[in-house]
Write an enzyme that holds these catalytic residues in place. Structure first.
Site, PDB file in Angstrom:
ATOM      1  N   ASN A   1      -1.644   2.201  -1.651  1.00  0.00           N
ATOM      2  CA  ASN A   1      -0.209   2.353  -1.498  1.00  0.00           C
ATOM      3  C   ASN A   1       0.296   1.626  -0.258  1.00  0.00           C
ATOM      4  OD1 ASN A   1       2.446   3.177  -1.462  1.00  0.00           O
ATOM      5  ND2 ASN A   1       1.995   5.275  -2.006  1.00  0.00           N
ATOM      6  N   ASP A   2       0.070   2.231   0.905  1.00  0.00           N
ATOM      7  CA  ASP A   2       0.651   1.669   2.125  1.00  0.00           C
ATOM      8  C   ASP A   2       0.139   0.263   2.423  1.00  0.00           C
ATOM      9  OD1 ASP A   2       2.075   4.020   2.502  1.00  0.00           O
ATOM     10  OD2 ASP A   2       0.385   4.972   3.491  1.00  0.00           O
ATOM     11  N   VAL A   3      -1.101  -0.045   2.027  1.00  0.00           N
ATOM     12  CA  VAL A   3      -1.673  -1.344   2.385  1.00  0.00           C
ATOM     13  C   VAL A   3      -1.123  -2.478   1.524  1.00  0.00           C
ATOM     14  CG1 VAL A   3      -3.805  -0.361   3.292  1.00  0.00           C
ATOM     15  CG2 VAL A   3      -3.692  -1.044   0.899  1.00  0.00           C
ATOM     16  N   VAL A   4      -0.309  -2.160   0.498  1.00  0.00           N
ATOM     17  CA  VAL A   4       0.327  -3.212  -0.292  1.00  0.00           C
ATOM     18  C   VAL A   4       1.852  -3.090  -0.220  1.00  0.00           C
ATOM     19  CG1 VAL A   4      -1.550  -3.580  -1.929  1.00  0.00           C
ATOM     20  CG2 VAL A   4       0.136  -1.810  -2.392  1.00  0.00           C
TER      21      VAL A   4
ATOM     22  N   ALA B   1       1.282   7.452   4.472  1.00  0.00           N
ATOM     23  CA  ALA B   1       2.178   7.317   5.612  1.00  0.00           C
ATOM     24  C   ALA B   1       3.494   8.037   5.349  1.00  0.00           C
ATOM     25  CB  ALA B   1       2.432   5.852   5.928  1.00  0.00           C
TER      26      ALA B   1
END
Lengths: 473, 93
Positions: free
Chosen positions: A399-402, A440
């Site tokens: 999720n957050d890393v993309v 996050a």
């Protein structure tokens, strides 16, 4: 203490330093850990009292029975925790161990204070301050670690702030400092033991108040910081009971932990103050305002058959695995899918973000276990320039890393974090259980892009259905 | 106050900074876990307090300190080893 004992202490310090040094390189890390552990065992076997008496030759009494029992209970509990914990829950375990160390440091500092406050001899201002410091920081580290543990377990992950929090924190801090000053000047007053307990209690509350406003995704940084705090508390205890090994080890952890915290923040491209105090002040409301623009857009769901079609007619597919894949234990299905696609002439690569999962290196380990060939794994820097030529980017539980907000949205809490540019692929398929926000706690702009399709459902079930569908077609 | 101890303290700070100045990001978690085990040396403090404990209160709390310190040391090193064991696996294609 005789010369031999002094030499052993030096050997212990050297072993610990070399251990940490070896731990910081991938090839030697495991040996480094063992070297440090060996140093610890040698130190334990050679432990001397402050007056120079050898601890293990003092005649057996109730206290020693308690020591032996305590060692054993701790060993069993530690081993159970260390070996039963799942790979996905490693960071929690570290937080828990850190909390234990912190509370032990607080207990040692507090008990020494109580003892000296009843004794006739004056320990001196420096040692008094060291005792108070250990009690204070140890307690804070304990409660902070427990909150970090709970957050990583999925309890109240989101940042918690309330009106007047800054004022309350300031008040607590002022009270804590005032109490420290009072106790340092009048350590043997009648109210000293009660005041010390109040101090410890306040420190516990302060630890909670410090960690509660920080989002779950930042917990590794918080744990690293609390880790260095515990180190410093241990070093202070070392000054109190005049133990050189404790001073050296605690200080080493304190300073290397501080640097490690800074390095971790640097890897996420965020200043440490932003991590610790990011939830306060205007940053939060600006982010909320920026995200409101997303409300007008909707996501486009996709069914398994269409996703299978997209995948099997692609030439280049990039799979981005994340924590969701680890939780669903879907690494074997991922491997099967990549093999099936490969058989059909589709080029499959895996894009691994440096902080994918909740531990650096997490994804590499899981995929290696599922026998994904090592040369299919690409690092973020290697894959990003080629992303525009990719037909389908399959995001599995990441999720957050993309999240392109890290690139586009200045007010986003993750702005500046390096991401995998999944949105630049021609089509993006995101496999996700629901529309819940990521770790996050922020909206993912990727889901609302025109080229993104959402495949809802459990990753493992969806993948199994996808594989069956591709085999048929 | 012993200035020798303070001298050692300062040196240890510098060494701590120096030894990990070039650690790759994939090792951040194991390094954190490893140093976490090292501050379990508070176990020594717990043992020293408990060895001279004179009242049931000190004995009780000292015992807790020893249990926690012991769990911190042993569990810490074990969990780090488990982590690093898996890191090695990754090298084999």
């Amino acid at each position: 203490m005789n010369t031999l004992a002094a030499l052993v202490i030096i050997a212990v310090a050297v072993l610990l330093i070399i251990g940490i040094k070896l731990l910081s390189s991938p090839k030697t890390a495991r040996i480094g850990n063992l070297v440090a552990a060996a140093g610890m065992l040698v130190g334990l076997a050679a432990l001397h009292k402050p007056d120079g008496a050898y601890v293990w030759s003092q005649g057996w009494n109730l206290n020693y029975t308690l020591i032996a029992a305590g060692l054993l209970v701790g060993l069993v509990l530690g081993a159970l925790g260390a070996y039963s914990v799942k790979m996905t829950a490693m960071p929690q375990m570290v937080a828990l161990f850190n909390g234990l160390g912190g509370s032990a440091a607080a207990l040692v500092g507090g008990l020494e204070f109580l003892r000296s406050s009843g004794a006739a001899a004056d320990p001196g201002l420096f040692v008094l301050l060291a005792m108070l410091f250990a009690t204070l920081i140890g307690s804070l580290s304990f409660s902070g670690s427990i909150i970090a543990y709970l957050k990583l377990q999925g309890k109240f992950e989101k940042p918690h702030t309330f009106c007047g929090q800054n004022i309350l924190n300031g008040l607590m801090l002022a009270l804590i400092l005032g109490l420290c000053g009072w106790l340092a000047l009048d350590p043997s007053g009648t109210g000293a033991p009660v005041l010390l307990m109040v101090l410890a209690l306040l420190a516990l509350c302060f630890g909670v108040a410090m960690v509660l406003p920080i989002g779950g995704a930042d917990m590794p940084v918080v744990i690293s910081l609390l880790n260095s705090f515990t180190g410093l508390a241990v070093a202070a205890d070392g000054f109190v009971i005049d133990n050189l090994a404790m001073i050296v080890a605690g200080t080493l952890v304190g300073s290397s932990g501080t640097l490690l915290t800074l390095l971790m923040c640097k890897a996420m491209n965020r200043p440490v103050a932003n991590v610790l105090f990011g939830a306060f002040g205007s940053g939060g409301s600006a982010a909320a305002a920026g995200l409101a623009g997303l409300d007008g857009k909707t996501v486009k769901p996709v069914q398994v058959d269409e996703a299978a079609l997209l995948l099997s007619y692609a030439q280049q597919v990039v799979i981005v695995p994340g924590y969701g894949m680890a939780v669903a234990q879907a690494q074997h299905q991922v491997q099967e899918l990549s093999e099936e696609l490969g058989r059909r002439g589709v080029g499959v690569r895996f894009a691994i973000h440096p902080v994918a999962g909740r531990m650096p290196g997490h994804m590499n380990v899981l995929l290696a276990e599922a026998n994904v060939p090592y040369d299919q794994l690409s690092e973020m820097e290697a894959i990003n320039p080629a992303m525009e030529r990719v037909d389908v980017c399959l995001v599995i539980g990441a999720n957050d890393v993309v999240n392109p907000a890290a690139r586009e949205e200045k007010s986003s809490p993750i702005y500046g974090m390096p991401i995998i540019d999944a949105d630049r692929a021609k089509t993006v398929i995101v496999m996700k259980r629901s529309m819940a926000a990521g770790f996050a706690g922020i909206e993912n702009h990727l889901f609302y892009k025109d080229n993104t399709r959402m495949l809802f459902g459990d990753a493992k079930a969806s993948l199994t259905a996808l594989i069956a569908q591709i085999k048929q077609g | 106050m012993d200035t020798n101890l303070l001298f050692i303290f300062i040196l240890a700070i510098i060494i701590g900074f120096e030894v990990i100045s070039k650690v790759p990001s994939m090792l951040h978690t194991p390094l954190m876990s490893g140093t976490n085990a090292i501050h379990g040396i508070i176990l020594f403090g717990g043992i020293l307090v408990l060895a001279d404990a004179a009242t049931p209160l000190v004995q009780g709390l000292g015992f807790v300190a020893v249990v926690f310190g012991s769990a911190n040391v042993f569990g810490g090193f074990m969990v780090t080893d488990r982590m690093l064991q898996m890191f090695r696996k990754k090298k084999q294609p």
